[in-house]
Write an enzyme that holds these catalytic residues in place. Structure first.
Site, PDB file in Angstrom:
ATOM      1  N   GLY A 270       6.378   1.723  -5.514  1.00  0.00           N
ATOM      2  CA  GLY A 270       6.089   1.661  -4.088  1.00  0.00           C
ATOM      3  C   GLY A 270       6.708   0.371  -3.575  1.00  0.00           C
ATOM      4  O   GLY A 270       6.205  -0.720  -3.850  1.00  0.00           O
TER       5      GLY A 270
ATOM      6  N   VAL B 200       3.326  -3.829   0.677  1.00  0.00           N
ATOM      7  CA  VAL B 200       2.684  -4.578  -0.410  1.00  0.00           C
ATOM      8  C   VAL B 200       3.678  -4.745  -1.562  1.00  0.00           C
ATOM      9  O   VAL B 200       3.862  -5.844  -2.097  1.00  0.00           O
ATOM     10  CB  VAL B 200       1.409  -3.876  -0.925  1.00  0.00           C
ATOM     11  CG1 VAL B 200       0.814  -4.641  -2.111  1.00  0.00           C
ATOM     12  CG2 VAL B 200       0.375  -3.738   0.180  1.00  0.00           C
TER      13      VAL B 200
ATOM     14  N   ARG C 235      -3.570   2.943   5.343  1.00  0.00           N
ATOM     15  CA  ARG C 235      -4.515   3.331   6.397  1.00  0.00           C
ATOM     16  C   ARG C 235      -3.933   3.199   7.798  1.00  0.00           C
ATOM     17  O   ARG C 235      -3.141   2.305   8.066  1.00  0.00           O
ATOM     18  CB  ARG C 235      -5.741   2.418   6.333  1.00  0.00           C
ATOM     19  CG  ARG C 235      -6.696   2.814   5.282  1.00  0.00           C
ATOM     20  CD  ARG C 235      -8.059   2.263   5.577  1.00  0.00           C
ATOM     21  NE  ARG C 235      -8.159   0.821   5.340  1.00  0.00           N
ATOM     22  CZ  ARG C 235      -9.232   0.106   5.630  1.00  0.00           C
ATOM     23  NH1 ARG C 235     -10.279   0.690   6.195  1.00  0.00           N
ATOM     24  NH2 ARG C 235      -9.272  -1.172   5.366  1.00  0.00           N
TER      25      ARG C 235
ATOM     26  N   ARG D  56     -10.595   3.771   3.748  1.00  0.00           N
ATOM     27  CA  ARG D  56      -9.757   3.829   2.546  1.00  0.00           C
ATOM     28  C   ARG D  56      -9.943   5.176   1.853  1.00  0.00           C
ATOM     29  O   ARG D  56      -9.026   5.717   1.248  1.00  0.00           O
ATOM     30  CB  ARG D  56     -10.122   2.685   1.602  1.00  0.00           C
ATOM     31  CG  ARG D  56      -9.798   1.309   2.153  1.00  0.00           C
ATOM     32  CD  ARG D  56     -10.104   0.221   1.164  1.00  0.00           C
ATOM     33  NE  ARG D  56      -9.756  -1.104   1.685  1.00  0.00           N
ATOM     34  CZ  ARG D  56     -10.607  -1.889   2.334  1.00  0.00           C
ATOM     35  NH1 ARG D  56     -11.851  -1.520   2.533  1.00  0.00           N
ATOM     36  NH2 ARG D  56     -10.216  -3.073   2.791  1.00  0.00           N
TER      37      ARG D  56
ATOM     38  N   ASN E  36      -5.073   2.609  -2.476  1.00  0.00           N
ATOM     39  CA  ASN E  36      -6.456   2.926  -2.094  1.00  0.00           C
ATOM     40  C   ASN E  36      -6.725   4.435  -2.086  1.00  0.00           C
ATOM     41  O   ASN E  36      -5.797   5.201  -1.939  1.00  0.00           O
ATOM     42  CB  ASN E  36      -6.716   2.361  -0.689  1.00  0.00           C
ATOM     43  CG  ASN E  36      -7.131   0.905  -0.739  1.00  0.00           C
ATOM     44  OD1 ASN E  36      -7.986   0.542  -1.519  1.00  0.00           O
ATOM     45  ND2 ASN E  36      -6.519   0.090   0.097  1.00  0.00           N
TER      46      ASN E  36
ATOM     47  N   ARG F  53     -10.538 -13.404   1.326  1.00  0.00           N
ATOM     48  CA  ARG F  53     -10.950 -13.292   2.739  1.00  0.00           C
ATOM     49  C   ARG F  53     -12.256 -14.054   2.967  1.00  0.00           C
ATOM     50  O   ARG F  53     -12.395 -14.808   3.934  1.00  0.00           O
ATOM     51  CB  ARG F  53     -11.110 -11.814   3.110  1.00  0.00           C
ATOM     52  CG  ARG F  53      -9.759 -11.129   3.216  1.00  0.00           C
ATOM     53  CD  ARG F  53      -9.870  -9.664   3.555  1.00  0.00           C
ATOM     54  NE  ARG F  53      -8.524  -9.133   3.815  1.00  0.00           N
ATOM     55  CZ  ARG F  53      -8.145  -7.884   3.544  1.00  0.00           C
ATOM     56  NH1 ARG F  53      -8.999  -7.026   3.020  1.00  0.00           N
ATOM     57  NH2 ARG F  53      -6.917  -7.508   3.821  1.00  0.00           N
TER      58      ARG F  53
ATOM     59  N   HIS G 118     -14.086  -1.592  -3.514  1.00  0.00           N
ATOM     60  CA  HIS G 118     -13.287  -2.156  -2.424  1.00  0.00           C
ATOM     61  C   HIS G 118     -13.482  -1.264  -1.208  1.00  0.00           C
ATOM     62  O   HIS G 118     -12.668  -0.426  -0.896  1.00  0.00           O
ATOM     63  CB  HIS G 118     -11.820  -2.173  -2.864  1.00  0.00           C
ATOM     64  CG  HIS G 118     -10.906  -2.818  -1.875  1.00  0.00           C
ATOM     65  ND1 HIS G 118     -11.132  -4.050  -1.319  1.00  0.00           N
ATOM     66  CD2 HIS G 118      -9.718  -2.396  -1.356  1.00  0.00           C
ATOM     67  CE1 HIS G 118     -10.129  -4.354  -0.510  1.00  0.00           C
ATOM     68  NE2 HIS G 118      -9.269  -3.366  -0.517  1.00  0.00           N
TER      69      HIS G 118
END
Ligand code: APR
Length: 308
Positions: free
Chosen positions: A9, A13, A82, A88, A120, A151, A175
């Site tokens: 991928g 990301v 998303r 997700r 996800n 975060r 998650h």
């Protein structure tokens, strides 16, 4: 010989991670994607930054898997991301097919690799990769806790006006909306968080952490977060390939730890050259344990939907 990291991928990301790994200069990188030529283009672009930034990592792109043979680590980011209003979990059917096919291709060519799942819904996809690969549990994991914790640490540091480096925190569980930010065990320079931030304000920070992914999805309008997610995977790769044995929350296969069995859930683990070398068992309060159980139940529900 340099290590080899494959990223399947080459989207937001994946490509950002490819760049981050190349810049570390200890591993070669293979970017794989189904979009014709795109991973080759991104790989060449990253490679050509080498002379400027001073790294010698070889970076190649591919639309197939032969180039991935003999990888030490394979990161799976392939799938759909998303859109605003989606959870997700809404991604599950499409991403189940993609992660299954990708894992089969990888296992054939890199039978000794570590698999890090990013697609996800994270915990369910990690469990799928574990089931399809037949790899030992130490070599299959999911990236979520490092990101959720990052975060949480960001918001705590902002609230208190201190360096993020002084903030230690843990976020456990799946998650998703049921993740469990552990305020009680989080500290700033060793001082427990509840002593520094009032309960009500802390509850708001915990909620913002839970909604951290959606906050970015809503701002971006298309796609989801990728700078912090790729940085989080990089930290896992560092700990494995440099055998740093860092302790960080990752989705791992539990067999009785925390009272959970046969399921991937995020808990603190020690990551080293053998992968998940140890599950760290924190002492949880009744309430924290119940929250973790609830989070595990929602992962189990997704596993049921996939029928694995
Ligand atoms: N094989 C290889 N690559 C694939 C496949 C496949 N079978 N199917 C899709 N892809 C590729 C897409 O072509 C795309 O380039 O996966 C890439 C995904 O990239 P993005 O759409 O940019 O998504 P990204 O933001 O990178 O998120 C990837 O990580 O955080 C999670 O929820 C997120 O599941 C999503 C994943």
């Amino acid at each position: 010989m340099r290590n080899k990291v494959t990223v399947v991928g080459a989207g937001n990301v994946g490509a950002t991670l490819g760049q981050r790994v190349a810049e570390r200069d200890y591993a070669d990188v293979v970017l794989v994607d189904v979009i014709p030529d795109m991973p080759m283009g991104k790989a060449l672009d990253i490679l050509e930054a080498g002379p400027v930034l001073g790294y010698d990592s070889l970076v190649i792109g591919a639309n197939g898997y032969d180039e991935t043979a003999g990888s030490d680590i394979v990161v799976i980011t392939s799938g759909i991301a998303r859109k605003p209003g989606m959870s997700r979990d809404d991604l599950i059917r499409t991403n189940q097919g993609i992660v299954t096919q990708v894992t089969q291709e990888i296992v054939k060519r890199s039978p000794n690799a570590m698999l890090i799942c990013v697609t996800n819904p994270l915990d369910a996809m990690a469990q799928l990769a574990y089931s399809v690969s037949g790899f030992p549990k130490q070599r299959v994991m999911g990236m979520a806790g490092v990101l959720d914790t990052a975060r949480f640490r960001t918001f705590i540091a902002q609230e208190l006006g201190v360096s993020v480096r002084d903030v230690q925190a843990f976020v456990l569980g799946g998650h998703g909306d049921t993740m469990v930010p552990l305020a009680r065990l989080s500290t700033v320079a060793g001082v427990p968080l509840p002593k520094l931030i009032a309960e009500e304000r802390l509850a708001q920070i915990v909620q913002r952490t839970r909604d951290g992914g959606a906050e970015i999805v809503n701002l971006l309008k298309q796609g989801s977060a990728y700078y912090a997610p790729s940085a989080s995977v990089l930290q896992m790769i560092d700990s494995i390939l440099l055998d740093k044995k860092m302790i960080m929350p990752c989705a791992t296969y539990l067999e009785g730890e925390y009272g959970i069995s046969g399921l991937f859930v995020g808990v603190p683990v020690k990551l080293g050259s053998k992968g998940v070398e140890e599950v760290i068992q924190l002492e949880l309060s009744e309430d924290e344990r119940a929250q973790l159980q609830k989070s595990a139940d929602s992962v189990r529900e997704l596993i049921g939907v996939m029928g694995i």
